[in-house]
Design a protein around this motif. Structure first.
Motif, short mmCIF file in Angstrom:
data_model
loop_
_atom_site.label_atom_id
_atom_site.label_comp_id
_atom_site.label_asym_id
_atom_site.label_seq_id
_atom_site.Cartn_x
_atom_site.Cartn_y
_atom_site.Cartn_z
N ILE A 26 54.13 34.01 36.21
CA ILE A 26 52.69 34.63 36.32
C ILE A 26 52.58 35.47 37.44
O ILE A 26 52.28 36.77 37.41
CB ILE A 26 51.41 33.82 36.58
N LYS A 27 53.28 35.15 38.67
CA LYS A 27 53.45 36.08 39.78
C LYS A 27 54.31 37.18 39.56
O LYS A 27 54.17 38.39 39.84
CB LYS A 27 54.14 35.36 41.09
N GLU A 28 55.62 37.09 38.95
CA GLU A 28 56.47 38.17 38.30
C GLU A 28 55.59 39.18 37.58
O GLU A 28 55.85 40.33 37.81
CB GLU A 28 57.57 37.40 37.89
N ILE B 241 47.90 44.34 51.54
CA ILE B 241 48.55 43.13 51.08
C ILE B 241 49.36 43.27 49.76
O ILE B 241 49.13 44.14 48.75
CB ILE B 241 47.15 42.04 50.66
N SER B 242 50.33 42.54 49.63
CA SER B 242 51.21 42.72 48.68
C SER B 242 50.76 42.05 47.42
O SER B 242 49.94 40.95 47.55
CB SER B 242 52.74 42.15 49.02
N PRO B 243 51.40 42.44 46.24
CA PRO B 243 50.93 41.44 44.97
C PRO B 243 51.17 40.04 45.20
O PRO B 243 50.54 39.18 44.64
CB PRO B 243 51.53 42.28 43.83
N GLN B 244 52.34 39.83 45.61
CA GLN B 244 52.93 38.62 45.75
C GLN B 244 51.84 37.75 46.49
O GLN B 244 51.53 36.67 46.33
CB GLN B 244 54.18 38.40 46.31
N LYS B 245 51.58 38.16 47.81
CA LYS B 245 50.58 37.57 48.54
C LYS B 245 49.09 37.45 47.94
O LYS B 245 48.72 36.30 48.16
CB LYS B 245 50.45 38.64 49.96
N TYR C 181 46.37 31.30 44.02
CA TYR C 181 46.77 30.10 43.70
C TYR C 181 46.15 28.93 44.38
O TYR C 181 45.56 28.19 43.98
CB TYR C 181 48.25 29.94 43.89
N LYS C 182 45.99 29.38 45.76
CA LYS C 182 45.39 28.47 46.69
C LYS C 182 43.98 28.20 46.24
O LYS C 182 43.47 26.97 46.07
CB LYS C 182 45.49 29.06 48.20
N LYS C 183 43.15 29.15 45.84
CA LYS C 183 41.79 29.07 45.60
C LYS C 183 42.04 28.22 44.28
O LYS C 183 40.79 27.38 44.17
CB LYS C 183 41.45 30.46 45.45
N MET C 184 42.79 28.34 43.48
CA MET C 184 42.66 27.73 42.00
C MET C 184 43.14 26.46 42.20
O MET C 184 43.04 25.41 41.26
CB MET C 184 43.60 28.36 41.16
N MET D 108 39.38 42.90 48.36
CA MET D 108 40.92 43.01 48.88
C MET D 108 41.58 44.02 47.88
O MET D 108 41.51 44.17 47.14
CB MET D 108 41.48 41.56 48.46
N LYS D 109 42.52 44.87 48.81
CA LYS D 109 43.29 46.01 48.08
C LYS D 109 44.71 45.52 48.09
O LYS D 109 45.26 44.98 48.79
CB LYS D 109 43.00 47.30 48.93
N ILE D 110 45.16 45.74 47.07
CA ILE D 110 46.73 45.36 46.77
C ILE D 110 47.34 46.54 46.41
O ILE D 110 46.92 47.51 45.52
CB ILE D 110 47.02 44.39 45.84
N SER D 111 48.26 46.90 46.92
CA SER D 111 49.32 47.73 46.33
C SER D 111 50.70 47.62 47.01
O SER D 111 50.84 46.66 47.72
CB SER D 111 48.99 49.32 46.84
N LYS D 112 51.47 48.68 46.55
CA LYS D 112 52.95 48.38 46.89
C LYS D 112 53.21 48.49 48.75
O LYS D 112 53.81 47.65 49.12
CB LYS D 112 54.05 49.59 46.27
#
Ligand SMILES: C[S@@+](CC[C@H](N)C(=O)[O-])C[C@H]1O[C@@H](n2cnc3c(N)ncnc32)[C@H](O)[C@@H]1O
Length: 431
Positions: free
Chosen positions: A86-88, A9-13, A19-22, A1-5
């Protein structure tokens, strides 16, 4: 999965999927939290609640063993208290576009490893190490890494002061510490009336501050160990609960003393929304051994006077005598207004200095009996405040001899300040 601005996918997503996985869920209203926790986990929840309360009262208890008694319990606590932070922090890192290729990263006080596993799950080419003195937390962190099948991460029971001994003088590109140093440095650093800012007697001097910094450095070697474990270009990134500019300034000065320099342009104040909808402001400081021009106190104040403060028209009062004088003296200032009152009964002389220092308005008040107070305001409010002081002077005149001068010239227009309210300000008078 790639994330960037701006790609898939956004970092928040990304964090939300992680989190869901955890098993980290959304927060609940604070008034329901502890009741729900007890309902689900029974005695351990009550014991943990008591432990947190005792710690808040200053007792020497360790809540982290109980907090990490099982993965489910640790996740329930993290869901409520840590997930937004953590998200921030993660989002801030992603937005920095740091080069993470083949880097070595260590997190001090990693607790049960949520944030570090998050990093390791996305930056596969880097090596991550998490350390924490709490054995129970490290057991869970290892379990978390195993659940996620992460091969680029290891966790050890250890403390910040031992990083270079335990890692055989390895150098790190990033050293991270999130809400850890207020614990490491302890109450002596944090308490409002700490010895750091108070001399042994009623007098105060800048050397007292130095003396106390030296005591802290001798008592705890963590920052020295961090400095010695950074690569030449390495960054020490800390987020902590420095609740006012006094604490933030102390933190920055303490680091500077060790040779870790604060990067003003990279540092920010993170805004973390709490379950009760209040916003926690956590300063994130970027430090390195790279030489920087010495930071002036007003630079720190502009860092602290984040836009939200200005929009809120907030006043920040620094009543600590040492800090007020230290900051005022270090200002690169333009003074608009000086106001002196000598009390008729001879009990004292009060001076008020008002002006702007690097875009920040200040009101500095001193007396000949060692009182010092510095009020910081948005510069746009300075003319309003001067009007208030002019008005107060009229009352003061009835019982005191008053002397004041103004020198506005074209400074207000340079600052785009509406000077209408200042038109009636009197010229220098001697009574
Ligand atoms: C408030 S928790 C923060 C945990 C995590 N970093 C976070 O932001 O959610 C503080 C952590 O610092 C750890 N800690 C306390 N003293 C330490 C030390 N001397 N060296 C490293 N970690 C320490 C505690 O065990 C605890 O896990």
């Amino acid at each position: 999965m790639k994330i960037s601005k701006n790609n898939e996918i956004s970092p928040q997503k990304y964090v939300e999927i992680f989190y869901k996985k955890m098993g980290i869920n959304s927060t609940v209203k604070p008034e329901h939290f502890w009741r729900q926790l007890t309902k689900k986990f029974g005695k351990i929840a009550d014991e943990f609640g008591d432990c947190v309360e005792a710690r808040e009262k200053g007792e020497n208890v360790n809540p982290y063993i109980l907090k990490n008694s099982s993965m489910e319990f640790a996740n329930a606590i993290a869901s409520q208290f840590d997930s937004a932070k953590i998200k921030e922090i993660f989002t801030w890192f992603i937005n920095q576009n740091f080069d993470w290729k083949e880097k070595k990263i260590i997190e001090i006080g990693c607790d049960n490893g949520i944030l570090l596993c998050l990093f390791a799950s996305i930056f596969h080419e880097s090596q991550f190490i998490g350390i924490d003195p709490c054995e129970q937390a490290i057991l869970l962190a290892k379990e978390r890494a195993k659940l996620l099948d992460l091969k680029n991460i290891e966790f050890h029971v250890s403390s910040a002061d031992k990083i270079n001994q335990e890692h055989r003088n390895a150098k790190f590109d990033f050293i991270l510490a999130f809400t850890v140093f207020h614990e490491i440095l302890g109450d002596g650093f944090i308490a409002k009336n700490s010895t750091l800012m108070n001399g042994d007697d009623d007098t105060f001097s800048i050397t007292d501050v130095d003396k106390s910094f030296n005591q802290i450095i001798r008592r705890d070697e963590s920052l020295v160990a961090i400095k010695e474990s950074l690569t030449q270009e390495g960054k020490f990134i800390s987020v902590d609960r420095w609740v006012d500019q006094n604490q933030l300034l102390k933190w920055i000065r303490l680091n500077e003393k060790i040779g870790l320099n604060f990067s003003l342009t990279e540092s920010v104040i993170l805004q973390i929304k709490q379950p009760d909808s209040t916003v926690d402001l956590l300063p994130l400081s970027v430090l390195s051994t790279i030489e920087k021009p010495p930071l002036r106190a007003c630079d720190i104040l502009s860092f602290r006077s984040y836009p939200t403060y200005l929009q809120a028209k907030a006043l920040q009062k620094i009543s600590d005598q040492v800090m007020a004088e230290l900051l005022y003296e270090s200002f690169d200032k333009t003074e608009f207004y000086f106001h002196k009152i000598t009390y008729n009964n001879g009990s004292g002389t009060l001076h008020t200095h008002m002006g702007v220092a690097q875009g920040i308005g200040y009101i500095y008040t001193t007396t000949n009996t060692n009182f010092r107070e510095l009020i910081i305001i948005p510069s746009a409010l300075i003319s309003e405040k001067i009007s208030e002081v002019v008005e107060a002077r009229i009352n003061a005149e009835s019982y005191a001899s008053v002397e004041y001068k103004t020198s506005i010239n074209d400074v207000f227009s340079t600052l785009s300040i509406n000077i209408e309210s200042f038109d009636s300000a009197p010229q220098k008078i001697n009574k």
